[in-house]
Design an enzyme around this catalytic site. Sequence first.
Site, short mmCIF file in Angstrom:
data_model
loop_
_atom_site.label_atom_id
_atom_site.label_comp_id
_atom_site.label_asym_id
_atom_site.label_seq_id
_atom_site.Cartn_x
_atom_site.Cartn_y
_atom_site.Cartn_z
N LYS A 10 0.86 -1.20 0.00
CA LYS A 10 0.00 0.00 0.00
C LYS A 10 0.89 1.23 0.00
O LYS A 10 2.06 1.18 0.41
CB LYS A 10 -0.93 0.03 1.22
CG LYS A 10 -0.23 0.08 2.60
CD LYS A 10 0.19 1.45 3.09
CE LYS A 10 0.88 1.38 4.45
NZ LYS A 10 1.70 2.54 4.77
N PRO A 94 10.15 -3.71 0.05
CA PRO A 94 11.18 -3.26 1.00
C PRO A 94 10.73 -3.46 2.45
O PRO A 94 9.56 -3.27 2.77
CB PRO A 94 11.34 -1.77 0.69
CG PRO A 94 10.41 -1.44 -0.41
CD PRO A 94 9.62 -2.64 -0.80
N GLY A 98 7.51 1.49 4.64
CA GLY A 98 6.32 2.34 4.58
C GLY A 98 5.29 1.84 3.57
O GLY A 98 4.30 2.50 3.30
N LEU A 99 5.55 0.64 3.01
CA LEU A 99 4.60 0.06 2.05
C LEU A 99 3.68 -0.97 2.72
O LEU A 99 2.92 -1.66 2.03
CB LEU A 99 5.34 -0.59 0.88
CG LEU A 99 6.13 0.33 -0.04
CD1 LEU A 99 6.79 -0.48 -1.15
CD2 LEU A 99 5.25 1.41 -0.65
N GLY A 100 3.78 -1.09 4.02
CA GLY A 100 2.89 -1.99 4.76
C GLY A 100 3.17 -3.46 4.53
O GLY A 100 2.29 -4.29 4.71
N GLY A 101 4.40 -3.79 4.14
CA GLY A 101 4.73 -5.18 3.80
C GLY A 101 4.42 -6.17 4.93
O GLY A 101 3.74 -7.18 4.70
N SER A 103 2.42 -5.86 7.45
CA SER A 103 0.98 -5.89 7.72
C SER A 103 0.26 -6.70 6.65
O SER A 103 -0.61 -7.52 6.94
CB SER A 103 0.42 -4.47 7.75
OG SER A 103 1.12 -3.68 8.67
N SER A 104 0.65 -6.46 5.41
CA SER A 104 0.04 -7.16 4.30
C SER A 104 0.35 -8.66 4.38
O SER A 104 -0.53 -9.50 4.15
CB SER A 104 0.58 -6.56 3.00
OG SER A 104 0.15 -7.29 1.90
N ASP A 136 -2.05 -1.01 10.63
CA ASP A 136 -2.05 -1.03 9.17
C ASP A 136 -2.57 -2.33 8.58
O ASP A 136 -2.48 -2.53 7.36
CB ASP A 136 -0.60 -0.85 8.65
CG ASP A 136 -0.24 0.61 8.47
OD1 ASP A 136 -1.10 1.47 8.75
OD2 ASP A 136 0.91 0.87 8.07
O1 C5P Z 1 -0.17 -0.44 15.26
P1 C5P Z 1 1.27 -0.76 15.04
O2 C5P Z 1 1.71 -1.98 15.76
O3 C5P Z 1 1.65 -0.80 13.61
O4 C5P Z 1 2.06 0.46 15.66
C1 C5P Z 1 3.42 0.39 15.94
C2 C5P Z 1 3.80 1.57 16.83
O5 C5P Z 1 3.65 2.79 16.09
C3 C5P Z 1 2.90 1.75 18.04
O6 C5P Z 1 3.37 1.01 19.13
C4 C5P Z 1 3.02 3.24 18.30
O7 C5P Z 1 4.23 3.54 18.94
C5 C5P Z 1 3.13 3.81 16.91
N1 C5P Z 1 1.81 4.25 16.37
C6 C5P Z 1 1.25 5.42 16.85
N2 C5P Z 1 0.05 5.84 16.35
C7 C5P Z 1 -0.58 5.15 15.39
C8 C5P Z 1 -0.03 3.96 14.87
C9 C5P Z 1 1.18 3.53 15.39
O8 C5P Z 1 1.82 6.09 17.71
N3 C5P Z 1 -1.73 5.61 14.90
#
Ligand code: C5P
Length: 319
Positions: A10, A94, A98-101, A103-104, A136
């Site tokens: 993404k 990569p 930042g491409l959400g790899g 998560s995807s 994500d």
């Molecule tokens: O949700 P995810 O596990 O991808 O988030 C990783 C880290 O990024 C979180 O622990 C938090 O520190 C930060 N984050 C945030 N606000 C968001 C999404 C992520 O601060 N909306």
Amino acid sequence: MPVLVRSFAKINIGLRIGPLREDRFHELHTIYQTLDFHDLIKVETGQGIGIEILCKNPQVPVDESNTCWRVAERVLRALNARAKVRITIDKRLPVQGGLGGASSNAVATMMALEKALKRQLKAEDRLRIAADVGSDLPLFLIGGTVLGLGRGEQVHALEDLPPLDCVVAAPAIGVSTPQAFAEWDRKLTGPEASDKIKTFSQSVYDWLSGSRFSPTGVPAKGRGQAETLLLDLVRAGIANDFESVVFPKHPSLREVKRVLERSGAEYASLSGSGSTIYGLFAKRSKAVAAARVMSKSGVLAQAWKTLPRDQYWKKLFSS
Ligand code: C5P
């Protein structure tokens, strides 16, 4: 029988960061758009118990910290299933780009595991597991053009953008998302962040209710649909807040964005917290040429297409 699933990337078309919430996440507003650029996930199940992850890329963890592992564990629990699960990740996107790899990959694992076990989760369980593992993930349960609210996990299908030519430049820099958020907090907090986030919805509305949804549906004279759409995107002022903390730390990324703009990108931006920079082009030939220029300058770049929702679902299970 192994199940193969394509795990698409993404990009974020605009990302506004709001205030830090009590749960330590940031309120954010973004538009996610899936791309026709993917990893491959293979899931095999057998008798026994345990989750095993195989990936040739040493940057990818193969233990319980891997998002695929975390999703597989939750899927088994939700289905009350016992199985030995082997997940093979063929990494092309990569890592930390930042491409959400990651998560995807995790959502692809969920879909593949359901198929391998010949069992189906309820839609609300899929969404709950995805949101639990990361902000994500849920977007990949929708695909196409998706509005992300809350901490990014509240997803709403938007009317799909037409397929656009997109150059993805992947500098050899990994950006940690939590660190980028922490940097944002050091720089910008308080009412300024709240105000900015409020303007995002208006900008998105202005953009999407512009040329594409004009009463006649006819683009401005002399311009193609893609060009009009992208010009309106620039006019709407949709931007990624992470640029203001990531670019000062990695000035070479700002230059990558400039190269894409100079090569004819109608719109260029950091995706997520980076380090990937993408450019949207009105013409395929320009995108291909820009990817070539970028790669020659030493930053790996390729021309892809954005992937609307129907295509996303059609291509997911085809190997
Ligand atoms: O949700 P995810 O596990 O991808 O988030 C990783 C880290 O990024 C979180 O622990 C938090 O520190 C930060 N984050 C945030 N606000 C968001 C999404 C992520 O601060 N909306």
